[in-house]
Scaffold this motif. Sequence first.
Motif, PDB file in Angstrom:
ATOM      1  N   UNK A   1       6.530  12.967   9.992  1.00 40.12           N
ATOM      2  CA  UNK A   1       5.104  12.676   9.821  1.00 40.12           C
ATOM      3  C   UNK A   1       4.947  11.414   8.992  1.00 40.12           C
ATOM      4  N   UNK A   2       4.156  10.468   9.506  1.00 39.59           N
ATOM      5  CA  UNK A   2       3.882   9.196   8.843  1.00 39.59           C
ATOM      6  C   UNK A   2       2.475   9.263   8.269  1.00 39.59           C
ATOM      7  N   UNK A   3       2.347   8.978   6.965  1.00 40.19           N
ATOM      8  CA  UNK A   3       1.050   9.065   6.278  1.00 40.19           C
ATOM      9  C   UNK A   3       0.707   7.745   5.609  1.00 40.19           C
TER      10      UNK A   3
ATOM     11  N   UNK B   1       5.292  11.929  14.540  1.00 37.03           N
ATOM     12  CA  UNK B   1       6.168  11.120  15.383  1.00 37.03           C
ATOM     13  C   UNK B   1       7.379  11.960  15.765  1.00 37.03           C
ATOM     14  N   UNK B   2       8.079  11.551  16.779  1.00 32.18           N
ATOM     15  CA  UNK B   2       9.260  12.285  17.198  1.00 32.18           C
ATOM     16  C   UNK B   2      10.354  12.240  16.147  1.00 32.18           C
ATOM     17  N   UNK B   3      11.205  13.284  16.166  1.00 30.38           N
ATOM     18  CA  UNK B   3      12.349  13.297  15.253  1.00 30.38           C
ATOM     19  C   UNK B   3      13.192  12.056  15.540  1.00 30.38           C
ATOM     20  N   UNK B   4      13.570  11.303  14.518  1.00 28.67           N
ATOM     21  CA  UNK B   4      14.202  10.001  14.771  1.00 28.67           C
ATOM     22  C   UNK B   4      15.628  10.081  15.314  1.00 28.67           C
ATOM     23  N   UNK B   5      15.951   9.081  16.109  1.00 27.43           N
ATOM     24  CA  UNK B   5      17.331   8.840  16.521  1.00 27.43           C
ATOM     25  C   UNK B   5      17.937   7.921  15.471  1.00 27.43           C
ATOM     26  N   UNK B   6      19.202   8.128  15.155  1.00 32.11           N
ATOM     27  CA  UNK B   6      19.866   7.383  14.087  1.00 32.11           C
ATOM     28  C   UNK B   6      20.969   6.493  14.655  1.00 32.11           C
ATOM     29  N   UNK B   7      20.962   5.235  14.233  1.00 32.22           N
ATOM     30  CA  UNK B   7      22.036   4.302  14.566  1.00 32.22           C
ATOM     31  C   UNK B   7      22.428   3.571  13.294  1.00 32.22           C
ATOM     32  N   UNK B   8      23.498   2.809  13.371  1.00 35.35           N
ATOM     33  CA  UNK B   8      23.964   2.058  12.205  1.00 35.35           C
ATOM     34  C   UNK B   8      24.230   0.616  12.636  1.00 35.35           C
ATOM     35  N   UNK B   9      23.830  -0.333  11.791  1.00 30.92           N
ATOM     36  CA  UNK B   9      24.076  -1.738  12.095  1.00 30.92           C
ATOM     37  C   UNK B   9      25.490  -2.116  11.674  1.00 30.92           C
ATOM     38  N   UNK B  10      25.951  -3.268  12.134  1.00 27.95           N
ATOM     39  CA  UNK B  10      27.270  -3.776  11.729  1.00 27.95           C
ATOM     40  C   UNK B  10      27.340  -3.954  10.215  1.00 27.95           C
ATOM     41  N   UNK B  11      26.200  -4.276   9.601  1.00 26.30           N
ATOM     42  CA  UNK B  11      26.150  -4.517   8.162  1.00 26.30           C
ATOM     43  C   UNK B  11      26.110  -3.218   7.364  1.00 26.30           C
ATOM     44  N   UNK B  12      26.007  -2.067   8.035  1.00 31.97           N
ATOM     45  CA  UNK B  12      26.011  -0.784   7.354  1.00 31.97           C
ATOM     46  C   UNK B  12      24.644  -0.168   7.116  1.00 31.97           C
ATOM     47  N   UNK B  13      23.570  -0.846   7.490  1.00 29.00           N
ATOM     48  CA  UNK B  13      22.235  -0.268   7.343  1.00 29.00           C
ATOM     49  C   UNK B  13      22.055   0.856   8.361  1.00 29.00           C
TER      50      UNK B  13
ATOM     51  N   UNK C   1       0.826  -1.207   0.000  1.00 32.92           N
ATOM     52  CA  UNK C   1       0.000   0.000   0.000  1.00 32.92           C
ATOM     53  C   UNK C   1       0.860   1.257   0.000  1.00 32.92           C
ATOM     54  N   UNK C   2       0.260   2.375  -0.441  1.00 34.59           N
ATOM     55  CA  UNK C   2       0.976   3.643  -0.409  1.00 34.59           C
ATOM     56  C   UNK C   2       1.225   4.051   1.048  1.00 34.59           C
ATOM     57  N   UNK C   3       2.402   4.575   1.293  1.00 35.43           N
ATOM     58  CA  UNK C   3       2.732   5.155   2.597  1.00 35.43           C
ATOM     59  C   UNK C   3       3.861   6.159   2.392  1.00 35.43           C
ATOM     60  N   UNK C   4       4.029   7.057   3.348  1.00 31.30           N
ATOM     61  CA  UNK C   4       5.100   8.047   3.262  1.00 31.30           C
ATOM     62  C   UNK C   4       5.518   8.481   4.663  1.00 31.30           C
ATOM     63  N   UNK C   5       6.791   8.763   4.808  1.00 31.68           N
ATOM     64  CA  UNK C   5       7.331   9.361   6.031  1.00 31.68           C
ATOM     65  C   UNK C   5       8.125  10.573   5.574  1.00 31.68           C
ATOM     66  N   UNK C   6       7.785  11.729   6.116  1.00 29.50           N
ATOM     67  CA  UNK C   6       8.500  12.958   5.792  1.00 29.50           C
ATOM     68  C   UNK C   6       9.238  13.421   7.040  1.00 29.50           C
TER      69      UNK C   6
ATOM     70  N   UNK D   1       9.401   7.883  18.108  1.00 27.29           N
ATOM     71  CA  UNK D   1       8.363   7.496  19.061  1.00 27.29           C
ATOM     72  C   UNK D   1       7.116   8.322  18.820  1.00 27.29           C
ATOM     73  N   UNK D   2       5.970   7.697  19.042  1.00 23.61           N
ATOM     74  CA  UNK D   2       4.696   8.407  18.980  1.00 23.61           C
ATOM     75  C   UNK D   2       3.793   7.821  20.055  1.00 23.61           C
ATOM     76  N   UNK D   3       2.722   8.515  20.397  1.00 21.87           N
ATOM     77  CA  UNK D   3       1.780   7.960  21.375  1.00 21.87           C
ATOM     78  C   UNK D   3       1.170   6.631  20.908  1.00 21.87           C
ATOM     79  N   UNK D   4       1.177   6.401  19.587  1.00 27.41           N
ATOM     80  CA  UNK D   4       0.605   5.173  19.039  1.00 27.41           C
ATOM     81  C   UNK D   4       1.615   4.030  18.938  1.00 27.41           C
ATOM     82  N   UNK D   5       2.879   4.315  19.243  1.00 29.75           N
ATOM     83  CA  UNK D   5       3.908   3.279  19.189  1.00 29.75           C
ATOM     84  C   UNK D   5       5.142   3.753  18.452  1.00 29.75           C
ATOM     85  N   UNK D   6       6.222   2.987  18.580  1.00 30.54           N
ATOM     86  CA  UNK D   6       7.470   3.329  17.917  1.00 30.54           C
ATOM     87  C   UNK D   6       7.391   3.051  16.423  1.00 30.54           C
ATOM     88  N   UNK D   7       8.115   3.848  15.669  1.00 32.28           N
ATOM     89  CA  UNK D   7       8.261   3.663  14.229  1.00 32.28           C
ATOM     90  C   UNK D   7       9.744   3.410  13.994  1.00 32.28           C
ATOM     91  N   UNK D   8      10.068   2.261  13.391  1.00 32.74           N
ATOM     92  CA  UNK D   8      11.460   1.907  13.131  1.00 32.74           C
ATOM     93  C   UNK D   8      11.656   1.812  11.621  1.00 32.74           C
TER      94      UNK D   8
END
Length: 128
Positions: free
Chosen positions: A51-53, A62-74, A37-42, A80-87
């Motif tokens: 904003x998640x649409x 949603x809150x301004x995201x915190x950024x991390x990096x995986x060992x694989x480079x991703x 389905x169509x979705x967007x995060x700005x 965070x939002x009152x409705x749950x975390x967005x990863x």
Amino acid sequence: VIRPSLAAAAMLMTASLAACGGGSALSDDLNLVGTEPFWAMQIDKELKTAKFSRPGSSDIDVGYPAETKTKEGAIVLTSSSPEGDVVMTLTEAKCQDGMSDREYPWDASLQFKGQTYKGCAGAPQGGG
């Protein structure tokens, strides 16, 4: 006991991300988009907002995201939002959204409330 401030910890994290290569996904505004389905995060760097649409649902600030990096480079962005975390996970790869000829620098996936959305990510067209 001396504890580093949150700002100092964020600066250290940013420096370590840059040292790993690839820089920050949040060095500018960022859009994530998907179809079927169509979705967007700005994500707006200057305003520190995200904003998640999705059709049929109200937009979610949603809150301004915190950024991390995986060992694989991703790059992993977590909001965070009152409705749950967005990863959001960004993997460096050429990606097309399926609706335009636009090519994005990252494959993207977004997880919210047990659902995974697939798409692409990159800077907004037209510089903002």
